[in-house]
Write a protein that holds these residues in place. Structure first.
Motif, PDB file in Angstrom:
ATOM      1  N   LEU A 119      99.215 103.107  81.569  1.00 56.88           N
ATOM      2  CA  LEU A 119      99.868 103.258  82.783  1.00 56.88           C
ATOM      3  C   LEU A 119     100.503 102.403  82.934  1.00 56.88           C
ATOM      4  CD1 LEU A 119      98.394 106.479  84.996  1.00 56.88           C
ATOM      5  CD2 LEU A 119     100.029 106.424  83.066  1.00 56.88           C
ATOM      6  N   LEU A 120     100.133 101.040  83.128  1.00 55.53           N
ATOM      7  CA  LEU A 120     100.865 100.150  83.807  1.00 55.53           C
ATOM      8  C   LEU A 120     101.220  99.719  82.957  1.00 55.53           C
ATOM      9  CD1 LEU A 120      96.769  98.005  85.871  1.00 55.53           C
ATOM     10  CD2 LEU A 120      99.682 100.001  86.963  1.00 55.53           C
ATOM     11  N   LEU A 121     101.760  99.160  81.927  1.00 61.33           N
ATOM     12  CA  LEU A 121     102.464  98.515  80.851  1.00 61.33           C
ATOM     13  C   LEU A 121     103.137  99.316  80.474  1.00 61.33           C
ATOM     14  CD1 LEU A 121      99.055  97.154  78.632  1.00 61.33           C
ATOM     15  CD2 LEU A 121     100.619  95.741  80.081  1.00 61.33           C
ATOM     16  N   ARG A 122     103.583 100.286  80.768  1.00 57.94           N
ATOM     17  CA  ARG A 122     104.815 101.398  81.084  1.00 57.94           C
ATOM     18  C   ARG A 122     105.813 101.495  82.049  1.00 57.94           C
ATOM     19  NH1 ARG A 122     101.323 103.736  77.305  1.00 57.94           N
ATOM     20  NH2 ARG A 122     102.547 105.119  75.787  1.00 57.94           N
ATOM     21  N   LEU A 123     104.903 100.472  83.463  1.00 53.87           N
ATOM     22  CA  LEU A 123     105.955 100.319  84.073  1.00 53.87           C
ATOM     23  C   LEU A 123     106.512  99.000  83.558  1.00 53.87           C
ATOM     24  CD1 LEU A 123     103.668 100.282  87.237  1.00 53.87           C
ATOM     25  CD2 LEU A 123     105.946 101.070  86.678  1.00 53.87           C
ATOM     26  N   PRO A 124     108.404  99.080  84.442  1.00 54.01           N
ATOM     27  CA  PRO A 124     108.790  97.530  84.246  1.00 54.01           C
ATOM     28  C   PRO A 124     108.233  96.513  85.181  1.00 54.01           C
ATOM     29  CG  PRO A 124     110.501  99.480  85.313  1.00 54.01           C
ATOM     30  CD  PRO A 124     109.138  99.904  85.290  1.00 54.01           C
ATOM     31  N   ARG A 125     108.201  95.291  84.840  1.00 53.24           N
ATOM     32  CA  ARG A 125     107.489  94.340  84.616  1.00 53.24           C
ATOM     33  C   ARG A 125     107.618  93.772  86.375  1.00 53.24           C
ATOM     34  NH1 ARG A 125     107.121  89.931  81.445  1.00 53.24           N
ATOM     35  NH2 ARG A 125     108.053  91.074  79.873  1.00 53.24           N
ATOM     36  N   LYS A 126     108.406  94.169  86.821  1.00 52.33           N
ATOM     37  CA  LYS A 126     108.678  94.042  88.404  1.00 52.33           C
ATOM     38  C   LYS A 126     107.470  94.902  89.303  1.00 52.33           C
ATOM     39  CE  LYS A 126     112.205  95.309  91.167  1.00 52.33           C
ATOM     40  NZ  LYS A 126     113.639  95.612  92.025  1.00 52.33           N
ATOM     41  N   ASP A 127     107.629  95.848  88.776  1.00 54.37           N
ATOM     42  CA  ASP A 127     106.861  96.958  89.484  1.00 54.37           C
ATOM     43  C   ASP A 127     105.678  96.902  89.340  1.00 54.37           C
ATOM     44  OD1 ASP A 127     109.244  99.285  90.196  1.00 54.37           O
ATOM     45  OD2 ASP A 127     109.757  98.212  88.592  1.00 54.37           O
ATOM     46  N   ARG A 135     108.349 102.971  97.262  1.00 52.41           N
ATOM     47  CA  ARG A 135     109.485 102.049  96.617  1.00 52.41           C
ATOM     48  C   ARG A 135     109.633 101.588  95.569  1.00 52.41           C
ATOM     49  NH1 ARG A 135     109.602  97.706  94.485  1.00 52.41           N
ATOM     50  NH2 ARG A 135     107.752  97.586  94.234  1.00 52.41           N
ATOM     51  N   SER A 136     108.877 102.478  94.258  1.00 49.54           N
ATOM     52  CA  SER A 136     109.230 101.925  92.794  1.00 49.54           C
ATOM     53  C   SER A 136     109.431 103.081  92.303  1.00 49.54           C
ATOM     54  CB  SER A 136     108.068 101.737  92.412  1.00 49.54           C
ATOM     55  OG  SER A 136     108.227 101.570  91.059  1.00 49.54           O
ATOM     56  N   LEU A 143     104.792 108.314  87.447  1.00 49.75           N
ATOM     57  CA  LEU A 143     103.547 109.687  87.985  1.00 49.75           C
ATOM     58  C   LEU A 143     103.961 111.091  87.733  1.00 49.75           C
ATOM     59  CD1 LEU A 143     102.203 107.525  90.279  1.00 49.75           C
ATOM     60  CD2 LEU A 143     100.933 108.006  87.664  1.00 49.75           C
ATOM     61  N   ASN A 144     104.658 111.146  87.496  1.00 52.51           N
ATOM     62  CA  ASN A 144     105.612 112.780  87.463  1.00 52.51           C
ATOM     63  C   ASN A 144     104.986 112.863  85.887  1.00 52.51           C
ATOM     64  OD1 ASN A 144     106.380 113.197  90.285  1.00 52.51           O
ATOM     65  ND2 ASN A 144     108.546 112.857  89.438  1.00 52.51           N
ATOM     66  N   ARG A 145     105.242 112.160  85.055  1.00 63.72           N
ATOM     67  CA  ARG A 145     105.339 112.666  83.680  1.00 63.72           C
ATOM     68  C   ARG A 145     103.322 112.864  83.246  1.00 63.72           C
ATOM     69  NH1 ARG A 145     108.179 107.866  82.103  1.00 63.72           N
ATOM     70  NH2 ARG A 145     110.034 108.289  82.658  1.00 63.72           N
ATOM     71  N   TYR A 146     103.463 111.515  83.818  1.00 63.52           N
ATOM     72  CA  TYR A 146     101.669 111.693  83.583  1.00 63.52           C
ATOM     73  C   TYR A 146     100.165 112.997  83.990  1.00 63.52           C
ATOM     74  CZ  TYR A 146      96.771 109.483  84.762  1.00 63.52           C
ATOM     75  OH  TYR A 146      95.757 109.370  84.369  1.00 63.52           O
TER      76      TYR A 146
END
Length: 181
Positions: free
Chosen positions: A18-26, A123-124, A131-134
């Motif tokens: 999950l963390l790896l699917r976030l944009p780098r900044k987020d 914020r993100s 998380l909605n998809r998850y």
């Protein structure tokens, strides 16, 4: 509930799907709000009906989700590993957890205090979408498991219709859900 890993070692273990699917900044902002911990076998991370103090993103640990049953042994109803997180109900604005969570496989995880997680969620937009998809995938898996394990139980036509209508997806949403496969 886990001991903190030194920062240098923590950066080497940020391999949660999950963390790896976030944009780098987020991802960087979310990880800065938390800490890398080592989860030990049998650590209790949360108790059913209690407020969620932390969310956990396992890296190489896994967490058993157990439903308490009055007068009977508890029933394991799910697992969380490096593909997911513990505490996703916070994304729905629900502070309490319905299940008991215990570490079944020791290892590394990212731990973030609930208040810090909710602040990052506010914020993100990318974290909200992820998380909605998850949560959608978790709900779909639950439905599928119910149907498989209770082959004799058949949902009413009304319930089945509501479920299908609620989860009717357009092409973009179907593509987003395939993101997890």
């Amino acid at each position: 509930q886990g001991r903190t890993t030194p920062p240098r070692a923590a950066m080497a273990t940020a391999q949660n799907s999950l963390l790896l699917r976030l944009p780098r900044k987020d991802r960087a902002a979310l990880l800065a709000a938390g800490e890398s911990v080592q989860l030990a076998l049998s650590d209790v991370l949360c108790d059913a009906g209690k407020a969620t103090r932390h969310v956990y993103f396992p890296v190489d640990a896994f967490i058993s989700l157990v439903a308490p049953i009055d007068g009977k042994p508890a029933l394991e109803v799910g697992m969380v590993g490096r593909e997911g997180m513990l505490g996703a109900q916070l994304a729905l604005g629900v502070a309490t957890v319905p299940l008991h969570a215990v570490v079944q496989g020791q290892g590394a995880a990212w731990r973030i205090a609930s208040a810090a997680f909710r602040a990052e969620l506010a914020r993100s937009a990318a974290l909200q979408r992820l998380l909605n998809r998850y949560l959608y995938v978790l709900m779909a898996q639950l439905w599928e498991n119910i149907l498989r394990k209770n082959a004799t139980w058949k949902p009413s036509a009304a319930l089945l219709g509501e479920f299908k209508a609620f989860f009717r997806l357009d092409a973009d949403e179907r593509r987003d859900c395939d993101y997890f496969s």
